[in-house]
Write a protein that holds these residues in place. Sequence first.
Motif, PDB file in Angstrom:
ATOM      1  N   VAL A 147       0.835  -1.204   0.000  1.00 51.18           N
ATOM      2  CA  VAL A 147       0.000   0.000   0.000  1.00 51.18           C
ATOM      3  C   VAL A 147       0.868   1.252   0.000  1.00 51.18           C
ATOM      4  N   GLY A 148       1.905   1.254   0.828  1.00 48.04           N
ATOM      5  CA  GLY A 148       2.784   2.423   0.914  1.00 48.04           C
ATOM      6  C   GLY A 148       3.485   2.733  -0.391  1.00 48.04           C
ATOM      7  N   ALA A 149       3.966   1.695  -1.094  1.00 49.47           N
ATOM      8  CA  ALA A 149       4.654   1.909  -2.363  1.00 49.47           C
ATOM      9  C   ALA A 149       3.695   2.442  -3.420  1.00 49.47           C
ATOM     10  N   ALA A 150       2.464   1.935  -3.421  1.00 42.25           N
ATOM     11  CA  ALA A 150       1.476   2.394  -4.406  1.00 42.25           C
ATOM     12  C   ALA A 150       1.038   3.827  -4.124  1.00 42.25           C
ATOM     13  N   GLY A 151       0.909   4.165  -2.854  1.00 40.14           N
ATOM     14  CA  GLY A 151       0.421   5.489  -2.493  1.00 40.14           C
ATOM     15  C   GLY A 151       1.466   6.573  -2.533  1.00 40.14           C
ATOM     16  N   ASN A 152       2.743   6.183  -2.507  1.00 35.00           N
ATOM     17  CA  ASN A 152       3.827   7.176  -2.477  1.00 35.00           C
ATOM     18  C   ASN A 152       4.897   6.838  -3.526  1.00 35.00           C
ATOM     19  N   PRO A 153       4.517   6.853  -4.797  1.00 36.63           N
ATOM     20  CA  PRO A 153       5.483   6.483  -5.837  1.00 36.63           C
ATOM     21  C   PRO A 153       6.658   7.448  -5.943  1.00 36.63           C
ATOM     22  N   GLN A 154       6.506   8.649  -5.383  1.00 29.68           N
ATOM     23  CA  GLN A 154       7.585   9.630  -5.431  1.00 29.68           C
ATOM     24  C   GLN A 154       8.691   9.331  -4.427  1.00 29.68           C
ATOM     25  N   SER A 155       8.419   8.443  -3.483  1.00 31.78           N
ATOM     26  CA  SER A 155       9.384   8.127  -2.430  1.00 31.78           C
ATOM     27  C   SER A 155      10.467   7.183  -2.947  1.00 31.78           C
ATOM     28  N   PRO A 156      11.744   7.469  -2.661  1.00 34.35           N
ATOM     29  CA  PRO A 156      12.806   6.544  -3.057  1.00 34.35           C
ATOM     30  C   PRO A 156      12.586   5.135  -2.505  1.00 34.35           C
ATOM     31  N   ALA A 157      11.957   5.029  -1.335  1.00 32.35           N
ATOM     32  CA  ALA A 157      11.719   3.728  -0.730  1.00 32.35           C
ATOM     33  C   ALA A 157      10.806   2.861  -1.588  1.00 32.35           C
TER      34      ALA A 157
END
Length: 269
Positions: A147-157
């Motif tokens: 969920v975190g990766a999908a919601g924050n694609p701008q994050s390097p993580a």
Amino acid sequence: MERVIAPDGEKIVLHSTGTGPDVVVVHGGGVTVEPYRRLAAALAERCTVHLYNRRGRADAPARREPYSVEQEIEDLGAVLAQTGARAVVGHSSGGFIALRAALTMPIARLALYDPAVSVDGIFKADFIPAARAALRAGKTARALAIVGAAGNPQSPASRLPLAVQTVFTRLLLRHPVGRQMGELLDMTLYETAEVAAHDGPAEQYAPVTADVLFAYGQAGPPHYPRLAASLAPVLPRMRVLPVPRAGHDGINRAPARLVEPFTAFLTAA
């Protein structure tokens, strides 16, 4: 604490503070009203701010099944009717609820921050099956990482291997905020699916007559400025406010560069 009777007879507890025009805050998914206390305290200098926990959280009644945004709108309507408020603040999925409510309710001023609204496929929800599968398998950290990766694609993580992201998320689950997000994740996924189910052209929001302030964090997910650009032509009473150095949780941090324009907007004659 004041209590509101919802249309189904359940009691909604209001957490109110301040003096001045009444404002109702609709919080996002995966949390309770607690992260919004700082915002409420800042707005309370000129507004009477009403927080309430959405169903299935803290002092709120249990969520009705099957879940639908219409239930959320009914609860918001009951809060608006009792408080007399015509100004609403909505964040994330709370922004989706507030904008949908503004289609049929007498909301005069609507302040949105990173509203989880889907227009022409802007809000992607293709991650839901994988997140649900992980959650059903008892892999909460993996589900949250998806969920975190999908919601924050701008994050390097988000560009790290999922296994690495899961390790970091497992550490997050040790923190009270992360633990709560994990506990509420199943509900959050249902809310996300409801957002996706209401995807469509921006014109579906043309009936909204409220003055709208659409704020987004410039350090946050890139789909929010795209959403603002899509809604602007059909909401001529909408103003866009980019908030520098703010992420998706910028509203919870309540910096002056957000609070001051929100206060001015919510208290305007």
